[in-house]
Design an enzyme around this catalytic site. Structure first.
Site, mmCIF file in Angstrom:
data_model
loop_
_atom_site.group_PDB
_atom_site.id
_atom_site.type_symbol
_atom_site.label_atom_id
_atom_site.label_comp_id
_atom_site.label_asym_id
_atom_site.label_seq_id
_atom_site.Cartn_x
_atom_site.Cartn_y
_atom_site.Cartn_z
ATOM 1 N N ARG A 107 -7.234 -51.237 -24.872
ATOM 2 C CA ARG A 107 -6.015 -50.646 -25.429
ATOM 3 C C ARG A 107 -5.311 -50.524 -26.316
ATOM 4 N NH1 ARG A 107 -1.743 -49.151 -21.039
ATOM 5 N NH2 ARG A 107 -3.380 -47.779 -20.373
ATOM 6 N N HIS A 134 -6.729 -40.966 -23.628
ATOM 7 C CA HIS A 134 -6.818 -41.576 -22.522
ATOM 8 C C HIS A 134 -8.169 -41.694 -21.433
ATOM 9 C CE1 HIS A 134 -5.879 -44.870 -20.157
ATOM 10 N NE2 HIS A 134 -4.554 -44.620 -19.747
ATOM 11 N N GLN A 137 -8.490 -42.507 -17.646
ATOM 12 C CA GLN A 137 -7.682 -42.288 -17.121
ATOM 13 C C GLN A 137 -7.449 -40.738 -16.393
ATOM 14 O OE1 GLN A 137 -4.254 -43.308 -15.761
ATOM 15 N NE2 GLN A 137 -4.525 -41.034 -13.719
ATOM 16 N N ASP A 225 3.800 -35.713 -17.422
ATOM 17 C CA ASP A 225 3.353 -37.225 -18.388
ATOM 18 C C ASP A 225 4.706 -37.400 -18.498
ATOM 19 O OD1 ASP A 225 2.444 -39.373 -18.674
ATOM 20 O OD2 ASP A 225 1.522 -38.696 -20.401
ATOM 21 N N CYS A 266 -0.218 -39.309 -13.922
ATOM 22 C CA CYS A 266 -1.104 -40.356 -14.891
ATOM 23 C C CYS A 266 -0.195 -41.945 -13.841
ATOM 24 C CB CYS A 266 -1.995 -40.538 -15.838
ATOM 25 S SG CYS A 266 -0.604 -40.855 -17.110
ATOM 26 N N ARG A 294 -8.761 -44.723 -10.713
ATOM 27 C CA ARG A 294 -8.543 -45.896 -11.158
ATOM 28 C C ARG A 294 -9.915 -46.662 -11.552
ATOM 29 N NH1 ARG A 294 -5.381 -45.592 -15.745
ATOM 30 N NH2 ARG A 294 -6.625 -47.218 -16.602
HETATM 31 N N1 CP Z 1 -2.531 -43.942 -16.139
HETATM 32 C C1 CP Z 1 -2.035 -45.466 -17.183
HETATM 33 O O1 CP Z 1 -3.183 -46.010 -17.773
HETATM 34 O O2 CP Z 1 -1.320 -47.030 -16.576
HETATM 35 P P1 CP Z 1 -0.645 -48.271 -17.109
HETATM 36 O O3 CP Z 1 -0.062 -48.057 -18.430
HETATM 37 O O4 CP Z 1 -0.035 -48.733 -16.638
HETATM 38 O O5 CP Z 1 -2.171 -48.816 -17.609
#
Ligand code: CP
Length: 308
Positions: A107, A134, A137, A225, A266, A294
């Site tokens: 990430r 992303h 997700q 979001d 998400c 997830r």
């Molecule tokens: N939705 C998501 O990626 O959550 P986090 O940022 O907690 O990993």
């Protein structure tokens, strides 16, 4: 090399296979304690590096738990604590990690970091979120939609708010899974033209509609979001809130969608900003199923990457 870098870069049949595999792995675990290993242990003897240059709750824990359930081992690493955060090149980091681990999930901020990691690694690399996309997700989100409502192909998804990285991956998914996507938000926060173009090229009907009530009319799923993403400056917060307030998902807006429409987010959410608690905790909401999925979707992605 099976890197999982983005939904539009992955073969549609492979994506479908991952969703199906995720569902069967989820079903196989039904009713079992979370800490018990899966009956199948396809990751036995495998080591996975999970690198985070940004905060995470769901991505970090779901990858870690999922890999352990499949018999693998993990190292959760903070980019700031690695030499990566102190000037070592991404290329050198990728080559070194490839000598130790079987898979890298990262990430990060810039998409270029992910792409360089994939270019120089001798092992598969998974995109755990960049400023632009992303994909993990949205694999979980497609799985969640289909669990509740059957095939997503031909359905109408409506994104309300900022055309951010999660929205971009929804657009990629529209092209690959064959559903339509409407975006409603202020013009300054539209998704990138490139993402819209990719979805349209694959045959998805992508609509930009500034009136949120019109946009949501007939929706099968309404998505919100956060209004300020991790890479957005905090100084833009007030301006963004003012621009985005008309696009809040509340019960009144949801009333324009199909009666059985789903609400997705998400997470993490800023309750009563982008969506009201009444919607988030209401009958349309599947937000915690998305979070759970997830785990299952990423297990399938990891297996696809490793070919196991
Ligand atoms: N939705 C998501 O990626 O959550 P986090 O940022 O907690 O990993």
């Amino acid at each position: 090399m099976n890197h999982f870098l983005d939904i539009h870069k992955t073969d549609a049949a492979a994506l479908r296979g991952m969703i199906d595999n995720a569902r069967s792995m989820k079903n196989a675990r039904a009713g079992r304690p979370k800490g018990t290993p899966d009956a199948e242990q396809p990751l036995a003897g495998r080591m996975v590096a999970l690198i985070f240059e940004k905060p995470s709750t769901r991505t970090r824990i779901s990858f870690d738990v999922g890999i352990r359930q499949m018999g693998g081992q993990t190292m959760v690493l903070s980019g700031a604590d690695m030499q990566l955060g102190h000037g070592e090149t991404i290329a050198d980091t990728a080559r070194v990690l490839s000598r130790y681990v079987d898979l890298i999930m990262i990430r990060t901020f810039e998409e270029q970091t992910l792409l360089e990691m994939a270019e120089y690694a001798d092992v598969p690399v998974i995109n755990g979120l960049t400023n632009r996309t992303h994909p993990c997700q949205i694999m979980a989100d497609v799985m969640t939609f289909e669990e509740h409502r059957g095939p997503i192909a031909g359905r109408k998804a409506v994104w309300c708010g900022d055309g951010n990285n999660v929205c971009a991956s929804w657009l990629h998914a529209a092209g690959q899974f064959g559903f339509d996507m409407t975006f409603t938000g202020p013009p300054t926060l539209d998704p990138e033209e490139e993402f819209i173009g990719l979805a349209r090229k694959k045959g998805a009907n992508v609509v930009i509609e500034r009136d949120p009530a019109k946009a949501v009319t007939g929706a099968d799923v309404v998505i919100a979001d956060t209004w300020v993403s991790m890479h957005d400056s905090q100084s833009s917060k007030e301006r963004r809130h003012n621009q985005l307030r008309p696009y809040q998902v509340n019960e009144q807006l949801m009333s324009h969608a199909k009666p059985d429409a789903l609400f997705m987010h998400c997470l993490p959410a800023h309750r009563d900003d982008e969506a009201t608690s009444a919607v988030m905790d209401g009958p349309h909401s599947v937000i915690f199923d998305e979070a759970e999925n997830r785990l299952h979707a990423q297990k399938a992605i990891v297996r696809w990457c490793l070919g196991v």
